[in-house]
Each structure stands twice: as structure tokens, then as C-alpha cells.
Design a protein around this motif. Structure first.
Motif, PDB file in Angstrom:
ATOM      1  N   LYS A 168      44.491  -8.490  -3.991  1.00  0.00           N
ATOM      2  CA  LYS A 168      43.424  -8.663  -4.972  1.00  0.00           C
ATOM      3  C   LYS A 168      43.057  -7.325  -5.602  1.00  0.00           C
ATOM      4  O   LYS A 168      43.039  -6.299  -4.933  1.00  0.00           O
ATOM      5  CB  LYS A 168      42.183  -9.270  -4.311  1.00  0.00           C
ATOM      6  N   GLY A 169      42.763  -7.347  -6.910  1.00  0.00           N
ATOM      7  CA  GLY A 169      42.261  -6.170  -7.568  1.00  0.00           C
ATOM      8  C   GLY A 169      40.767  -6.008  -7.313  1.00  0.00           C
ATOM      9  O   GLY A 169      40.191  -6.782  -6.540  1.00  0.00           O
ATOM     10  N   PRO A 170      40.143  -5.042  -7.954  1.00  0.00           N
ATOM     11  CA  PRO A 170      40.734  -4.139  -8.957  1.00  0.00           C
ATOM     12  C   PRO A 170      41.636  -3.081  -8.320  1.00  0.00           C
ATOM     13  O   PRO A 170      41.586  -2.849  -7.117  1.00  0.00           O
ATOM     14  CB  PRO A 170      39.516  -3.507  -9.631  1.00  0.00           C
ATOM     15  N   PHE A 171      42.443  -2.459  -9.192  1.00  0.00           N
ATOM     16  CA  PHE A 171      43.425  -1.463  -8.784  1.00  0.00           C
ATOM     17  C   PHE A 171      43.108  -0.113  -9.414  1.00  0.00           C
ATOM     18  O   PHE A 171      42.504  -0.036 -10.486  1.00  0.00           O
ATOM     19  CB  PHE A 171      44.836  -1.881  -9.229  1.00  0.00           C
ATOM     20  N   TRP A 172      43.573   0.945  -8.747  1.00  0.00           N
ATOM     21  CA  TRP A 172      43.494   2.293  -9.308  1.00  0.00           C
ATOM     22  C   TRP A 172      44.816   2.647  -9.981  1.00  0.00           C
ATOM     23  O   TRP A 172      45.895   2.359  -9.459  1.00  0.00           O
ATOM     24  CB  TRP A 172      43.188   3.314  -8.218  1.00  0.00           C
ATOM     25  N   GLY A 173      44.716   3.269 -11.150  1.00  0.00           N
ATOM     26  CA  GLY A 173      45.897   3.713 -11.867  1.00  0.00           C
ATOM     27  C   GLY A 173      45.623   5.019 -12.597  1.00  0.00           C
ATOM     28  O   GLY A 173      44.493   5.527 -12.603  1.00  0.00           O
ATOM     29  N   ARG A 174      46.659   5.545 -13.212  1.00  0.00           N
ATOM     30  CA  ARG A 174      46.538   6.809 -13.943  1.00  0.00           C
ATOM     31  C   ARG A 174      47.668   6.896 -14.969  1.00  0.00           C
ATOM     32  O   ARG A 174      48.633   6.128 -14.914  1.00  0.00           O
ATOM     33  CB  ARG A 174      46.643   7.997 -12.982  1.00  0.00           C
ATOM     34  N   HIS A 175      47.534   7.844 -15.897  1.00  0.00           N
ATOM     35  CA  HIS A 175      48.681   8.158 -16.759  1.00  0.00           C
ATOM     36  C   HIS A 175      48.777   9.666 -16.915  1.00  0.00           C
ATOM     37  O   HIS A 175      47.779  10.391 -16.810  1.00  0.00           O
ATOM     38  CB  HIS A 175      48.587   7.448 -18.118  1.00  0.00           C
ATOM     39  N   THR A 193      65.378  19.889 -12.289  1.00  0.00           N
ATOM     40  CA  THR A 193      64.540  19.995 -13.476  1.00  0.00           C
ATOM     41  C   THR A 193      63.147  20.472 -13.095  1.00  0.00           C
ATOM     42  O   THR A 193      62.490  19.879 -12.238  1.00  0.00           O
ATOM     43  CB  THR A 193      64.432  18.621 -14.176  1.00  0.00           C
ATOM     44  N   GLU A 194      62.691  21.557 -13.715  1.00  0.00           N
ATOM     45  CA  GLU A 194      61.353  22.070 -13.465  1.00  0.00           C
ATOM     46  C   GLU A 194      60.361  21.336 -14.368  1.00  0.00           C
ATOM     47  O   GLU A 194      60.550  21.247 -15.576  1.00  0.00           O
ATOM     48  CB  GLU A 194      61.300  23.567 -13.737  1.00  0.00           C
ATOM     49  N   LEU A 195      59.301  20.812 -13.736  1.00  0.00           N
ATOM     50  CA  LEU A 195      58.376  19.952 -14.454  1.00  0.00           C
ATOM     51  C   LEU A 195      56.931  20.353 -14.185  1.00  0.00           C
ATOM     52  O   LEU A 195      56.608  20.934 -13.149  1.00  0.00           O
ATOM     53  CB  LEU A 195      58.553  18.495 -14.016  1.00  0.00           C
ATOM     54  N   TYR A 196      56.068  19.998 -15.135  1.00  0.00           N
ATOM     55  CA  TYR A 196      54.626  20.107 -14.957  1.00  0.00           C
ATOM     56  C   TYR A 196      54.036  18.723 -15.186  1.00  0.00           C
ATOM     57  O   TYR A 196      54.218  18.130 -16.249  1.00  0.00           O
ATOM     58  CB  TYR A 196      54.035  21.121 -15.939  1.00  0.00           C
ATOM     59  N   ARG A 197      53.347  18.203 -14.164  1.00  0.00           N
ATOM     60  CA  ARG A 197      52.729  16.879 -14.252  1.00  0.00           C
ATOM     61  C   ARG A 197      51.302  17.051 -14.770  1.00  0.00           C
ATOM     62  O   ARG A 197      50.444  17.596 -14.086  1.00  0.00           O
ATOM     63  CB  ARG A 197      52.738  16.221 -12.873  1.00  0.00           C
ATOM     64  N   ASP A 198      51.046  16.584 -15.966  1.00  0.00           N
ATOM     65  CA  ASP A 198      49.792  16.800 -16.684  1.00  0.00           C
ATOM     66  C   ASP A 198      49.011  15.487 -16.721  1.00  0.00           C
ATOM     67  O   ASP A 198      49.189  14.661 -17.623  1.00  0.00           O
ATOM     68  CB  ASP A 198      50.127  17.295 -18.100  1.00  0.00           C
ATOM     69  N   ILE A 199      48.119  15.297 -15.735  1.00  0.00           N
ATOM     70  CA  ILE A 199      47.400  14.022 -15.611  1.00  0.00           C
ATOM     71  C   ILE A 199      46.300  13.953 -16.671  1.00  0.00           C
ATOM     72  O   ILE A 199      45.456  14.842 -16.773  1.00  0.00           O
ATOM     73  CB  ILE A 199      46.829  13.868 -14.193  1.00  0.00           C
ATOM     74  N   GLN A 200      46.320  12.879 -17.439  1.00  0.00           N
ATOM     75  CA  GLN A 200      45.452  12.751 -18.604  1.00  0.00           C
ATOM     76  C   GLN A 200      44.356  11.703 -18.461  1.00  0.00           C
ATOM     77  O   GLN A 200      43.374  11.744 -19.188  1.00  0.00           O
ATOM     78  CB  GLN A 200      46.303  12.401 -19.836  1.00  0.00           C
ATOM     79  N   GLY A 201      44.524  10.750 -17.557  1.00  0.00           N
ATOM     80  CA  GLY A 201      43.517   9.703 -17.442  1.00  0.00           C
ATOM     81  C   GLY A 201      43.640   8.940 -16.145  1.00  0.00           C
ATOM     82  O   GLY A 201      44.698   8.907 -15.509  1.00  0.00           O
TER      83      GLY A 201
END
Length: 212
Positions: A165-172, A141-149
Motif C-alpha cells: 500500500k502507498g503512499p510511496f517515496w520517490g525522487r528524481h 564512467t565518472e558521474l555526479y548524481r544531482d538530486i532535484q526533487g
């Protein structure tokens, strides 16, 4: 830690998945230009802001296969599910999937929630015990990962699950396939990865003295 945008004032909503309580967050414009290294070190920026596969990156870092523990597959209909706003472009009704990404020896490295159109989830996740990257690679499957935040924040459940222990880094981000949104994914990474990537931030270096 320097902040590229103002700390979020968004109210916290009850959630059935492990959303971060953000101390800071950045939108797609922050993602595109990157962060100061005093806020997020280069190696961590490649992991969080790059468009490569996180499961592949984790495998390369640890030299172990990245395995998945599926902890939730829930039908949520057309509910907003306290998800990022981009969920609206994923057609409903939807399935929410939650997983731990871990090494073969059992070390948890990341947490991920993804939202899928219910009528297509079986097509793309034929083996639900595989990481999404592995499932889609098998299908070519050909995909494009479009990071939004991107986020930096706390979550007590993740502290307990990671043993860190946090804080943690995340994304969507959104996955696009043939010009259509396939899934929305929210990921949080364990500070355990510092042993491979180094500290999450680089201390600012004082400017050289101009005194004679």
C-alpha cells in the motif's frame, strides 16, 4: 506527517510511465537541507537524498544482487513525456527506459524511469539488462548524481506491482558526465524496504515535562 513545503497543486497529466500522484513534494532546496525525522527517518534520507548508487544500496541491504526487469524502451522524440522539468537539459530526440529493480529471488524493491539522448543510449547501456550503476561502472564512467526533487504520493499501478500500500517515496535526479547532462532518472521505492531500513518516519518525542 509534518510538511517542509506546501502540498503540491500541480495538475496531474496523463503519463505512459508510473508517476506518483504527490501528496507532498520538495525541490532541490529541501533536498539539500534534509527533512525532519518525523517526516522521513534518517536511514530513508540516506537512501533518497544521498548521492550514492541505489542499486548498490539495495544489494547491501538485502545481501542479494540487484537485478533489472526492463519493461519499456520507447522512442519519445522531443516530447516532454510528463517528466520533471529537468528533462529539457537532456538533448533530444530521447529514449525512455522503465525498469523494476528487484532481488535475485524476485522481490521488487523499486521502480525507475530514465530518459536518454537516443544517439548515446547504446553507448552507456551496452547490456540493457544490467542496472544503470553496473553498466556505467563497467565503463568506468565518472558521474555526479544531482538530486532535484523528492516526492511522497500514490500510484495504483505501483501498489499492484509492489504488493504494498502507498503512499510511496520517490525522487528524481540528473546524472552529469564531463559537465554535461547524461540522463534524467525518476525512482520510487517500495515500503518493503522498511524491513531493512525501519519505518519511513520517526514519531515525534514529547518534550520533557518542566513541572516540579
Amino acid at each position: 506527517m509534518a510538511s517542509a513545503v506546501h502540498p503540491t497543486q500541480r495538475p496531474l497529466l496523463p503519463s505512459a510511465w508510473h508517476v506518483l500522484q504527490p501528496l507532498w513534494q520538495g525541490d532541490v532546496s529541501v533536498v539539500q537541507r534534509g527533512l525532519p525525522h518525523s517526516q522521513l527517518a534518517p536511514a530513508w534520507q540516506i537512501l533518497l537524498l544521498g548521492d550514492g548508487s541505489p542499486t548498490r544500496h539495495l544489494q547491501l541491504l538485502t545481501t542479494q544482487p540487484t537485478e533489472v526487469d526492463v519493461i519499456d524502451m520507447s522512442a519519445i522524440g522531443t516530447d516532454s513525456d510528463s517528466a520533471p522539468a529537468q528533462l529539457s537539459v537532456v538533448p533530444g530526440p530521447r529514449i525512455r527506459r522503465q525498469v523494476w529493480l528487484r532481488t535475485a529471488s524476485g522481490q521488487r524493491l523499486a521502480y525507475a524511469t530514465s530518459w536518454w539522448e537516443a544517439s548515446h543510449v547504446d553507448e552507456y547501456l551496452q547490456n540493457r539488462s544490467l542496472p544503470i550503476w553496473a553498466s556505467l561502472a563497467r565503463l568506468r564512467t565518472e558521474l555526479y548524481r544531482d538530486i532535484q526533487g523528492i516526492y511522497w504520493g500514490h500510484n495504483p499501478q505501483l501498489e499492484a506491482a509492489f504488493g504494498q500500500k502507498g503512499p510511496f517515496w520517490g525522487r528524481h535526479y540528473l546524472f552529469w558526465h564531463h559537465g554535461r547532462p547524461l540522463t534524467l532518472i525518476y525512482e520510487v521505492f517500495s515500503p518493503y524496504l522498511c524491513r531493512y531500513l525501519g519505518p519511513t518516519a520517526i514519531a515525534s518525542t514529547p518534550a520533557p515535562s518542566t513541572d516540579s
